[in-house]
Design a protein around this motif. Sequence first.
Motif, PDB file in Angstrom:
ATOM      1  N   GLU A 119     -38.264  16.608  -4.665  1.00  0.00           N
ATOM      2  CA  GLU A 119     -39.601  17.155  -4.412  1.00  0.00           C
ATOM      3  C   GLU A 119     -39.817  17.515  -2.948  1.00  0.00           C
ATOM      4  OE1 GLU A 119     -42.197  14.183  -5.971  1.00  0.00           O
ATOM      5  OE2 GLU A 119     -41.936  14.824  -8.068  1.00  0.00           O
ATOM      6  N   GLY A 120     -38.757  17.369  -2.134  1.00  0.00           N
ATOM      7  CA  GLY A 120     -38.838  17.852  -0.759  1.00  0.00           C
ATOM      8  C   GLY A 120     -38.930  16.803   0.323  1.00  0.00           C
ATOM      9  N   MET A 121     -38.829  15.506  -0.028  1.00  0.00           N
ATOM     10  CA  MET A 121     -38.923  14.449   0.981  1.00  0.00           C
ATOM     11  C   MET A 121     -37.537  14.076   1.504  1.00  0.00           C
ATOM     12  SD  MET A 121     -40.585  12.341   2.870  1.00  0.00           S
ATOM     13  CE  MET A 121     -42.258  12.066   2.275  1.00  0.00           C
ATOM     14  N   PRO A 122     -37.237  14.334   2.771  1.00  0.00           N
ATOM     15  CA  PRO A 122     -35.964  13.883   3.352  1.00  0.00           C
ATOM     16  C   PRO A 122     -35.904  12.356   3.351  1.00  0.00           C
ATOM     17  CG  PRO A 122     -37.053  15.496   4.758  1.00  0.00           C
ATOM     18  CD  PRO A 122     -38.054  15.075   3.735  1.00  0.00           C
ATOM     19  N   MET A 123     -34.703  11.811   3.279  1.00  0.00           N
ATOM     20  CA  MET A 123     -34.559  10.370   3.124  1.00  0.00           C
ATOM     21  C   MET A 123     -33.491   9.822   4.071  1.00  0.00           C
ATOM     22  SD  MET A 123     -36.176   8.207   1.076  1.00  0.00           S
ATOM     23  CE  MET A 123     -36.678   9.330  -0.238  1.00  0.00           C
ATOM     24  N   ILE A 124     -33.760   8.618   4.591  1.00  0.00           N
ATOM     25  CA  ILE A 124     -32.785   7.867   5.387  1.00  0.00           C
ATOM     26  C   ILE A 124     -32.313   6.690   4.545  1.00  0.00           C
ATOM     27  CG2 ILE A 124     -32.410   6.497   7.475  1.00  0.00           C
ATOM     28  CD1 ILE A 124     -34.806   8.016   8.715  1.00  0.00           C
ATOM     29  N   ILE A 125     -30.996   6.473   4.497  1.00  0.00           N
ATOM     30  CA  ILE A 125     -30.466   5.336   3.755  1.00  0.00           C
ATOM     31  C   ILE A 125     -29.297   4.733   4.532  1.00  0.00           C
ATOM     32  CG2 ILE A 125     -28.912   6.777   2.358  1.00  0.00           C
ATOM     33  CD1 ILE A 125     -29.451   4.817   0.017  1.00  0.00           C
ATOM     34  N   PHE A 126     -29.167   3.425   4.424  1.00  0.00           N
ATOM     35  CA  PHE A 126     -28.085   2.705   5.095  1.00  0.00           C
ATOM     36  C   PHE A 126     -27.125   2.194   4.023  1.00  0.00           C
ATOM     37  CE2 PHE A 126     -31.899   2.481   7.687  1.00  0.00           C
ATOM     38  CZ  PHE A 126     -31.431   2.954   8.908  1.00  0.00           C
ATOM     39  N   PRO A 127     -26.025   2.911   3.789  1.00  0.00           N
ATOM     40  CA  PRO A 127     -25.158   2.638   2.635  1.00  0.00           C
ATOM     41  C   PRO A 127     -24.344   1.351   2.724  1.00  0.00           C
ATOM     42  CG  PRO A 127     -24.189   4.344   4.004  1.00  0.00           C
ATOM     43  CD  PRO A 127     -25.554   4.074   4.561  1.00  0.00           C
ATOM     44  N   GLU A 128     -24.401   0.656   3.854  1.00  0.00           N
ATOM     45  CA  GLU A 128     -23.701  -0.627   3.942  1.00  0.00           C
ATOM     46  C   GLU A 128     -24.410  -1.705   3.122  1.00  0.00           C
ATOM     47  OE1 GLU A 128     -21.841  -1.350   8.148  1.00  0.00           O
ATOM     48  OE2 GLU A 128     -23.627  -0.107   8.420  1.00  0.00           O
ATOM     49  N   GLY A 129     -25.668  -1.435   2.743  1.00  0.00           N
ATOM     50  CA  GLY A 129     -26.412  -2.419   1.972  1.00  0.00           C
ATOM     51  C   GLY A 129     -26.957  -3.545   2.822  1.00  0.00           C
ATOM     52  N   GLY A 130     -27.372  -3.222   4.035  1.00  0.00           N
ATOM     53  CA  GLY A 130     -27.907  -4.232   4.945  1.00  0.00           C
ATOM     54  C   GLY A 130     -27.086  -4.312   6.217  1.00  0.00           C
ATOM     55  N   ILE A 131     -27.468  -5.232   7.086  1.00  0.00           N
ATOM     56  CA  ILE A 131     -26.740  -5.439   8.344  1.00  0.00           C
ATOM     57  C   ILE A 131     -25.591  -6.400   8.065  1.00  0.00           C
ATOM     58  CG2 ILE A 131     -26.896  -6.257  10.724  1.00  0.00           C
ATOM     59  CD1 ILE A 131     -29.903  -5.589  10.615  1.00  0.00           C
ATOM     60  N   LYS A 132     -24.384  -5.871   8.027  1.00  0.00           N
ATOM     61  CA  LYS A 132     -23.214  -6.677   7.674  1.00  0.00           C
ATOM     62  C   LYS A 132     -22.556  -7.330   8.884  1.00  0.00           C
ATOM     63  CE  LYS A 132     -23.707  -5.604   3.385  1.00  0.00           C
ATOM     64  NZ  LYS A 132     -24.257  -6.603   2.455  1.00  0.00           N
ATOM     65  N   SER A 133     -22.577  -6.641  10.026  1.00  0.00           N
ATOM     66  CA  SER A 133     -21.948  -7.196  11.226  1.00  0.00           C
ATOM     67  C   SER A 133     -22.531  -6.536  12.464  1.00  0.00           C
ATOM     68  CB  SER A 133     -20.434  -6.967  11.194  1.00  0.00           C
ATOM     69  OG  SER A 133     -19.848  -7.335  12.430  1.00  0.00           O
ATOM     70  N   ARG A 134     -22.862  -7.368  13.471  1.00  0.00           N
ATOM     71  CA  ARG A 134     -23.310  -6.844  14.758  1.00  0.00           C
ATOM     72  C   ARG A 134     -22.202  -6.921  15.803  1.00  0.00           C
ATOM     73  NH1 ARG A 134     -28.543  -9.401  13.393  1.00  0.00           N
ATOM     74  NH2 ARG A 134     -30.107  -7.750  13.203  1.00  0.00           N
ATOM     75  N   ASP A 135     -21.005  -7.326  15.379  1.00  0.00           N
ATOM     76  CA  ASP A 135     -19.892  -7.460  16.322  1.00  0.00           C
ATOM     77  C   ASP A 135     -19.288  -6.111  16.688  1.00  0.00           C
ATOM     78  OD1 ASP A 135     -20.168 -10.239  16.294  1.00  0.00           O
ATOM     79  OD2 ASP A 135     -18.841 -10.445  14.560  1.00  0.00           O
ATOM     80  N   VAL A 136     -19.397  -5.144  15.787  1.00  0.00           N
ATOM     81  CA  VAL A 136     -18.881  -3.795  16.038  1.00  0.00           C
ATOM     82  C   VAL A 136     -19.946  -2.784  15.644  1.00  0.00           C
ATOM     83  CG1 VAL A 136     -16.446  -4.393  15.750  1.00  0.00           C
ATOM     84  CG2 VAL A 136     -17.798  -3.743  13.746  1.00  0.00           C
ATOM     85  N   GLU A 137     -19.873  -1.593  16.245  1.00  0.00           N
ATOM     86  CA  GLU A 137     -20.843  -0.551  15.926  1.00  0.00           C
ATOM     87  C   GLU A 137     -20.488   0.186  14.632  1.00  0.00           C
ATOM     88  OE1 GLU A 137     -23.559  -0.180  17.406  1.00  0.00           O
ATOM     89  OE2 GLU A 137     -23.374  -0.798  19.489  1.00  0.00           O
ATOM     90  N   GLU A 138     -19.198   0.208  14.279  1.00  0.00           N
ATOM     91  CA  GLU A 138     -18.754   0.983  13.130  1.00  0.00           C
ATOM     92  C   GLU A 138     -19.295   0.436  11.809  1.00  0.00           C
ATOM     93  OE1 GLU A 138     -16.747  -0.162  15.454  1.00  0.00           O
ATOM     94  OE2 GLU A 138     -15.323   1.370  16.127  1.00  0.00           O
ATOM     95  N   MET A 139     -19.308   1.301  10.808  1.00  0.00           N
ATOM     96  CA  MET A 139     -19.624   0.864   9.452  1.00  0.00           C
ATOM     97  C   MET A 139     -18.492  -0.030   8.961  1.00  0.00           C
ATOM     98  SD  MET A 139     -21.159   4.352   7.708  1.00  0.00           S
ATOM     99  CE  MET A 139     -21.653   3.513   6.203  1.00  0.00           C
ATOM    100  N   VAL A 140     -18.853  -1.148   8.343  1.00  0.00           N
ATOM    101  CA  VAL A 140     -17.831  -2.112   7.915  1.00  0.00           C
ATOM    102  C   VAL A 140     -17.879  -2.365   6.414  1.00  0.00           C
ATOM    103  CG1 VAL A 140     -17.765  -3.268  10.150  1.00  0.00           C
ATOM    104  CG2 VAL A 140     -19.390  -4.052   8.423  1.00  0.00           C
TER     105      VAL A 140
END
Length: 267
Positions: A168-189
Amino acid sequence: MFFLGMLFTLWIGVSLGLTFLTHMYEYWIILWVFLGLIAGIIFDILFALIFIEIGARTNPKSKFKVFVLRNALKLAFMFYHIHVTSEGLENVPYNTPFVMYCNHKSMMDPAAIYIEINRIVSAIGKKSLWGFWPMNHICKCFGALPMDRDNDRQAVKDMLVAIKAVKEGMPMIIFPEGGIKSRDVEEMVSLRAGAYKLAMKAEAPIIPVAIMGSSEIAKKKRYQRKDIHIIFHKMITKEEYQDKNTTEVGTFVESLINEDIRKYEDK
């Protein structure tokens, strides 16, 4: 808004004190200044609560509400000494719905993106955020949608609602990791392939987004400055991913995000 209200009521307190109490001792003026400060804080808290309550009940596509929210977030980031920069904003279309897939290291991530892109956008968050006030009203104020990670049947229903919103036209932001998994590295883990059904079922373009620096936010001291840098990758069109499955698309998007992060860290 907070500081304007506080300064305004502080000025009233000082003016009244100087006008009516000049014949008294100086500590009465100090008392008026203190009361003006307290009144300013109370005024701003009440204003914020009323705005959140009204905002939760109004159209998430309201341009005025988006303007107020974006500037309130900018002020909050300024207050906490968080500086946000970005590159690739030209890759974010203004009139086309899309889905942004981002690495996730801090609760500040969606707010940082919201500040940087100059358009209406929603987000998907964990359902527990809707379980208490005022967080549930804040989420509604931003037009965010809940996702139940613990109930597969409900998660399917939540995904269908999000797909409908994008169509219907609403842009969306999603975080596909399913939450904050690690703050030790910036990369997706972590990879949750099901998250990519949102864009694929809605037949919407995908924008990979790399966020750097937010992993340090939780460790920073109150007056310590922290920088967040966001890279908006070139858009992936429906034609580019339509012959792939969700795992293949997810792996590809993850590789683009992690590559952008590594290039930025190597500078």
